[in-house]
Design a protein around this motif. Structure first.
Motif, PDB file in Angstrom:
ATOM      1  N   ARG A   1       6.821  -3.505   2.225  1.00  0.00           N
ATOM      2  CA  ARG A   1       7.056  -4.213   3.485  1.00  0.00           C
ATOM      3  C   ARG A   1       5.815  -4.196   4.368  1.00  0.00           C
ATOM      4  NH1 ARG A   1      12.360  -5.524   4.614  1.00  0.00           N
ATOM      5  NH2 ARG A   1      13.986  -4.488   3.386  1.00  0.00           N
ATOM      6  N   ALA A   2       5.072  -3.090   4.335  1.00  0.00           N
ATOM      7  CA  ALA A   2       3.891  -2.961   5.189  1.00  0.00           C
ATOM      8  C   ALA A   2       2.748  -3.852   4.716  1.00  0.00           C
ATOM      9  CB  ALA A   2       3.433  -1.503   5.229  1.00  0.00           C
ATOM     10  N   ASP A   3       2.588  -3.990   3.387  1.00  0.00           N
ATOM     11  CA  ASP A   3       1.480  -4.785   2.861  1.00  0.00           C
ATOM     12  C   ASP A   3       1.840  -5.311   1.473  1.00  0.00           C
ATOM     13  OD1 ASP A   3      -0.897  -5.951   2.183  1.00  0.00           O
ATOM     14  OD2 ASP A   3      -2.154  -4.217   2.654  1.00  0.00           O
ATOM     15  N   PRO A   4       2.582  -6.422   1.409  1.00  0.00           N
ATOM     16  CA  PRO A   4       3.033  -6.957   0.117  1.00  0.00           C
ATOM     17  C   PRO A   4       1.902  -7.234  -0.867  1.00  0.00           C
ATOM     18  CG  PRO A   4       4.149  -8.062   1.940  1.00  0.00           C
ATOM     19  CD  PRO A   4       3.055  -7.228   2.547  1.00  0.00           C
ATOM     20  N   ASN A   5       0.738  -7.557  -0.362  1.00  0.00           N
ATOM     21  CA  ASN A   5      -0.365  -7.911  -1.238  1.00  0.00           C
ATOM     22  C   ASN A   5      -0.912  -6.722  -2.021  1.00  0.00           C
ATOM     23  OD1 ASN A   5      -0.364 -10.643  -0.445  1.00  0.00           O
ATOM     24  ND2 ASN A   5      -1.589 -10.160   1.375  1.00  0.00           N
ATOM     25  N   ARG A   6      -0.653  -5.506  -1.547  1.00  0.00           N
ATOM     26  CA  ARG A   6      -1.212  -4.319  -2.207  1.00  0.00           C
ATOM     27  C   ARG A   6      -0.293  -3.745  -3.274  1.00  0.00           C
ATOM     28  NH1 ARG A   6      -3.020   0.434   1.229  1.00  0.00           N
ATOM     29  NH2 ARG A   6      -3.745   1.047  -0.839  1.00  0.00           N
TER      30      ARG A   6
END
Length: 200
Positions: free
Chosen positions: A105-110
């Protein structure tokens, strides 16, 4: 298992920070000393809950994980909160880190950075006969060193042999349903499944 006093229970509820609750009340509280209080509301008849307390089962499941070489919270104490109602609880030291769900949720790309390791972790659980019925990304913790641990493991069993296809399929079906309920259908589940298949 000892029975906690009413005053002790009230102090925990008054001073702790509620992290999880439902219609029955608080389920997990962060206490002032950094430990967590987990409350087990019975889903069965009270006399059965007294014979087989959930807190005891939770502690045994955590010990099973630890003995199998996996990271799990450390139980400090298990006890009765209200024995007449079969209400048990435990205090444990939480795992450091963040759930895979919170990380996504905080950083979907990672998230793709940790997918290979996550697939290998799930594969290692299955190869060691660990069937965690409630396995989903909210119950898998990404630790600071990049490894993984499990929490909330009341629905866990240790088989004598690696899990068969049916149980593996059920595990991933539960994960898929969790993603749907949480509106996280963009989580790369298909990529995870492909990596799981090729994991050693």
């Amino acid at each position: 298992m000892r029975i906690v006093t009413a005053q002790e229970r009230e102090n925990w509820l008054a001073e702790g920070k509620v992290l999880e609750k439902d219609a029955r009340g608080p389920k997990v509280l962060a206490l002032v000393n950094g430990s967590f209080l987990k409350i087990f509301y019975t889903r069965r008849r009270s006399f059965l809950a007294r014979l087989f307390p959930y807190a005891e089962r939770f502690a045994k499941n955590l010990a099973t994980l630890t003995d199998a070489g996996f990271h799990a919270p450390e139980v400090i104490e298990i006890f009765w909160l209200d024995k007449s109602k079969g209400l048990s609880g435990c205090i444990y030291q939480p795992l450091p880190g963040i759930s895979i769900e919170a990380f996504f949720r905080a950083d979907p790309n990672r998230i793709k950075e940790c997918l290979p390791a996550l697939a290998s972790f799930i594969k290692s659980l299955h190869k060691k006969g660990i069937y965690f019925r409630s396995l989903h990304i909210g119950n898998i913790i990404l630790l600071p060193n990049g490894s993984f641990g499990l929490i909330d493991v009341l629905d866990l069993r240790k088989k004598r042999s690696p899990l068969g296809r049916d149980l593996v399929r059920r595990n991933f079906a539960h994960l898929r349903n969790h993603l749907k309920r949480k509106k996280l259908e963009d989580f790369p589940l298909e990529d995870l499944l492909q990596l799981y298949t090729s994991a050693q």
